[in-house]
Design an enzyme around this catalytic site. Sequence first.
Site, short mmCIF file in Angstrom:
data_model
loop_
_atom_site.label_atom_id
_atom_site.label_comp_id
_atom_site.label_asym_id
_atom_site.label_seq_id
_atom_site.Cartn_x
_atom_site.Cartn_y
_atom_site.Cartn_z
N LYS A 111 27.63 65.88 38.77
CA LYS A 111 28.83 66.71 38.80
C LYS A 111 30.05 65.90 39.22
CE LYS A 111 27.20 70.42 41.12
NZ LYS A 111 27.33 71.74 41.77
N ARG A 112 29.80 64.83 39.97
CA ARG A 112 30.91 64.00 40.43
C ARG A 112 31.54 63.24 39.26
NH1 ARG A 112 30.70 59.35 42.77
NH2 ARG A 112 28.44 59.34 42.67
#
Length: 486
Positions: free
Chosen positions: A254-255
């Site tokens: 997600k980063r």
Amino acid sequence: MTSPARLRVAPSPTGDPHVGTAYMSLFNLAFARKTGGQFVLRIEDTDRARYVADSEQQIFDTLRWLELPWDEGPDVGGPYAPYRQSERLDTYRPYVEQLLESGQAYYCWCSSDRLKELREQQQKDKVSQTGYDRLCLGKTREERAAMPGFTENPVVRMLIPDDAPLDFADIIRGKVSAPRPDDQVILKADGFPTYHLAVVVDDHLMGITHVVRGEEWISSTPKHVLLYRMLGLPTPAFAHMPLLRNTDKSKISKRKNPAARLTWFREQGYLPEALRNFLQLLAYPPVEGETEVATFDEFVAGFDWTKVNTVGPIFDLKKLDWLNGHYIRSLSDAELADRIVEHYAYTGEWTPTTDEVELLRRATPLISERLVLLSEALDKLQFLFTPDAGIEIAEDAGKALNDDSPRVLDAAIDALAELADWSTATIETALRAAVVDGLGIKPKFAFGPLRVGITGSRVSPPLFESMELLGRESSLRRLRNFRDTL
Ligand code: GLU
């Protein structure tokens, strides 16, 4: 025929749901349906430090949007409620007591500073078996309190026996081995169980027959198998799905990847059926031969764990775009228009009036052939929803113009002003006669300036159809406004 299976997805509400949650849900649900069993949604919210309040609602919303419904869950209830771990704290306690009483677990009063120092020392010494050094094992609170690195609120650790099994049978992978764990914390100082204890107790109490989750949990599974053994409970079957990977083989996070966030797909204007179909093809063969397009029911009908490929599937958005285009074109114009309206309602970018929705319905056939994402619709059709005086001429529009443009616009305005019947066909005939034949100007330069005047840009949906939709008054006003600027 396999007997009815009970499966679950157990996301932690730690933020925007990960695309892996949808991927796991899809495969879990498929097997539940295939066997006539149930699919359970359980919220694993025991990690209070990482808890994000609206994440749970996002999990519900995105899985519903994808049409991956659960038979039991926090919001729909079910025979094993509650389905939120934070509401089950009393449930875990007796299991901890049982392990403490049988000597298979022990209190640990080591402070986080001591544990940190221990970790650092082990790293420095490059010891082979890292982890907790059992300082508290066999000690009473008083004995331990007399030593440094003590805290008042203990955790409970499971005592990993020497004969702990380190491999287990995976229904996708066969025999899988994992490293030897250290004495895991099962009850935290705040009274919350850790994931390991809660997952085992809940999977057992909820009658889960198959634990299907991502590959990243393989190293946890021996801990769970051991807990089942220590508690004298039957062990469910395990399957570990491969991790989704980027085109460069790195893990989707997600980063780093917007596409790791499930809500991203909705924001971008993907259709849920396209994303669902896309997920069906990750590490799993097409339902039939080369045909990649398949319904969920078709996927379920042939579903088999042995078909899962354990090599991390590449998350190729080009394939998803292709599928999205396919599903867009399988909608009727009315359905597509509704999906477009829903899309903008979701993003909050556009709240059309009833008349505008009507206009959108009529305009949808002009764009449906080339639309890849719902979010492109307004870009293409914005000119229809802009007041005549608000049409801005794009910077590169000059490329469609030349010295003939003023004459072209004059002739077109005259021809259109006299037109008895306003329709695509009559508009086209009149303009060809007046500009192409009348002035002897090639179609490219005949219609370019008209397009710019009507839409503000060089590229647009079909011109004559667009003029029909706008109506005579509006079309003429735009052409005259534009003529005045030349
Ligand atoms: N709560 C874990 C997660 O967030 C569940 C893992 C499992 O399925 O056991 O993914």
